[in-house]
Design a protein around this motif. Structure first.
Motif, PDB file in Angstrom:
ATOM      1  N   ILE A 341      39.969  46.487  75.236  1.00 17.07           N
ATOM      2  CA  ILE A 341      41.069  46.570  76.192  1.00 17.07           C
ATOM      3  C   ILE A 341      40.484  46.645  77.596  1.00 17.07           C
ATOM      4  N   GLY A 342      41.145  45.982  78.528  1.00 17.27           N
ATOM      5  CA  GLY A 342      40.669  46.022  79.908  1.00 17.27           C
ATOM      6  C   GLY A 342      40.905  47.370  80.563  1.00 17.27           C
ATOM      7  N   GLY A 378      32.540  49.815  78.000  1.00 18.05           N
ATOM      8  CA  GLY A 378      31.671  48.695  78.327  1.00 18.05           C
ATOM      9  C   GLY A 378      31.693  48.349  79.792  1.00 18.05           C
ATOM     10  N   GLN A 379      31.000  47.309  80.170  1.00 17.57           N
ATOM     11  CA  GLN A 379      30.919  46.889  81.563  1.00 17.57           C
ATOM     12  C   GLN A 379      32.223  46.243  82.020  1.00 17.57           C
ATOM     13  N   ASP A 380      32.864  45.513  81.103  1.00 12.28           N
ATOM     14  CA  ASP A 380      34.083  44.798  81.462  1.00 12.28           C
ATOM     15  C   ASP A 380      35.308  45.272  80.713  1.00 12.28           C
ATOM     16  N   ASP A 381      35.139  46.053  79.620  1.00  9.24           N
ATOM     17  CA  ASP A 381      36.282  46.449  78.814  1.00  9.24           C
ATOM     18  C   ASP A 381      35.982  47.752  78.090  1.00  9.24           C
ATOM     19  N   PRO A 420      41.515  41.506  76.689  1.00  5.07           N
ATOM     20  CA  PRO A 420      40.545  41.121  77.725  1.00  5.07           C
ATOM     21  C   PRO A 420      40.493  39.613  77.918  1.00  5.07           C
ATOM     22  N   ASP A 421      40.542  39.194  79.224  1.00  8.52           N
ATOM     23  CA  ASP A 421      40.455  37.778  79.565  1.00  8.52           C
ATOM     24  C   ASP A 421      39.607  37.668  80.827  1.00  8.52           C
ATOM     25  N   PRO A 422      38.302  37.574  80.697  1.00  5.75           N
ATOM     26  CA  PRO A 422      37.420  37.613  81.867  1.00  5.75           C
ATOM     27  C   PRO A 422      37.794  36.528  82.869  1.00  5.75           C
ATOM     28  N   ASP A 423      37.842  36.955  84.179  1.00  7.41           N
ATOM     29  CA  ASP A 423      38.147  36.003  85.239  1.00  7.41           C
ATOM     30  C   ASP A 423      36.930  35.202  85.654  1.00  7.41           C
TER      31      ASP A 423
END
Length: 452
Positions: A341-342, A378-381, A420-423
């Motif tokens: 999850i973001g 995590g780093q992004d999520d 999560p959907d990395p930009d």
């Protein structure tokens, strides 16, 4: 059709195991037990001259019947080398033992008649000595007549060799074939008895014993006990003394233990598995790299059926000494699903939505309840682990885990919580050389190299 193939394959496997057992037993008997048994029995052997039967002798003291018969044949053949010197046989009394009689020809001893010979022929020593001397006299006269010329002697020797070989073969066949047939009939009878006992025990224990492992242990012990008894009776029918066979097996047990250590290890491990019962028939276990359902526990190997339908036979020694994971020893089993999850999501709302979705999925038990843990930042999520309990069977376990994943994804979408959907995305140009030329990256690097 597949069932028929499996039945045929199982039947062929059983026949192969029985054949291998009999080959092993035959090898043991041939190398160790048969010579001692034959030596102990010392049946009478026929003395032949030019392939024709003269009389039969028994074993005396340290000389077996076979060696004694060949010695008498050699003496008579030496007498035939000089037919003119052959005289009528004489019966004499030995100095060492007055009960024995020696048949001599021209002062050369041919055979000694012992009280043992008289007992085996159901007569007295004197009467038997007279019979043998007359038989020797007739045989030598006929053999001498066939050797009056060099050509006649050559033909007689060839005929004698052929007739002797076939005579001994026929004599052995007459002695062995009836015993072999009797032994085979005994084995067939006890095979039928063993199969009947196993069938009856399967029917009886189906209504008495609920534990399939205990039923399997009792059936196999009874089955092989009947087979062991049948082998002993078959050996006796073949003409061997069971005590001699047991002695031979005892004397060669150490050598066989080293030679067959793997087979014995599997056998002992199979018995210990059936007694200690670390798993039962129908359990789903993991042995080393093999995972599947337990179908059969035999004395040599344990049969597993993997989840893709293949059959794996794992040696019992490997099963007994390996680390075993029994997935179905308990009726329920915990599983987990991981999702990400973001950081912009409401974690408490995500936990509540995921918990309700997992709890409502088909196959998830109400107790123990579903638990959700924040496993990692995590780093992004954010990594979230969802734990739930379900039936321990593999099919139910996998199906329930899949249902929980579907329920979580559907609930998150319905609640408006995005996954999560990395930009940031890395784009790789298709023609990198052209892009470098257009941006002047390649030229600048080349000029820099030339200046240096």
């Amino acid at each position: 059709m597949p069932k028929n193939r499996r039945a045929i394959a199982s039947r062929q496997q059983k026949l192969a195991q029985i054949a291998a057992s009999w080959l092993l037993l035959f090898a043991i008997l041939t190398t160790t037990i048969i010579p001692s048994s034959v030596g102990a029995q010392d049946e009478r052997v026929t003395v032949r001259l030019d392939g024709r039967s003269v009389f039969r002798v028994s074993a005396v003291e340290k000389t077996d019947a076979e060696a004694r018969a060949r010695q008498i044949e050699r003496r008579m053949n030496r007498l035939l080398e000089n037919p003119a010197a052959i005289a009528a046989p004489q019966i004499e009394t030995t100095r060492a033992d007055r009960a024995e009689r020696v048949i001599t020809i021209a002062g050369v001893p041919v055979v000694t008649v012992t009280p043992t010979d008289a007992q085996d022929n159901l007569t007295t020593v004197n009467a038997l000595a007279t019979q043998w001397s007359q038989a020797i006299n007739i045989a030598l006269k006929q053999a001498s007549g066939r050797r009056l010329s060099p050509w006649g002697r050559f033909v007689a020797e060839v005929q004698a060799s052929i007739a002797t070989a076939f005579g001994r073969l026929l004599e052995s066949a007459i002695a062995i074939i009836p015993r072999a047939i009797a032994s085979g009939l005994v084995i067939g009878l006890f095979w039928a008895i063993a199969a009947t006992v196993r069938w009856l025990m399967r029917i009886i224990f189906r209504h008495i014993v609920e534990d399939l492992t205990v039923e399997n242990l009792i059936k196999q012990v009874a089955y092989y006990a009947v087979w062991t008894l049948g082998v002993i009776v078959a050996l006796d029918a073949f003409g061997f003394d069971p005590r001699t066979v047991a002695t031979g097996l005892g004397l060669t047990g150490l050598a066989l233990g080293f030679a067959l250590k793997d087979i014995l290890s599997n056998f002992v491990s199979g018995i210990l598995i059936l007694i200690l019962r670390p798993f039962e028939l129908g359990d789903q276990i993991v042995v080393g790299e093999t995972e599947g359902s337990v179908e059969r526990i035999e004395l040599r190997a344990t049969q597993l059926r993997t989840y893709d339908g293949r059959v794996v036979l794992v040696p019992n020694a490997e099963v007994f000494t390996s680390r075993i994971i029994n997935n179905t020893d308990a009726p329920i089993r915990r599983s987990s699903v991981e999702l990400f999850i973001g950081y912009d999501s409401n974690l408490q709302k995500v936990v509540n939505v995921v918990t309700d979705a997992a709890q409502s999925a088909a196959g998830v038990l109400a107790e123990p309840r579903v638990s959700v843990r924040i496993r990692e930042l995590g780093q992004d999520d954010v990594a979230i682990e969802v734990r739930f309990w379900t039936d321990s069977r593999r099919s139910d376990f996998v199906a329930t885990t899949s249902a929980v994943r579907m329920a979580i994804v559907g609930a998150l979408k319905h609640a408006g919580i995005g996954l999560p959907d990395p930009d940031v995305r890395i784009l790789v140009p298709r023609y990198s050389d052209k892009w470098q030329d257009a941006l002047g990256v390649g030229n600048s690097s080349q000029s820099h190299n030339s200046e240096s």
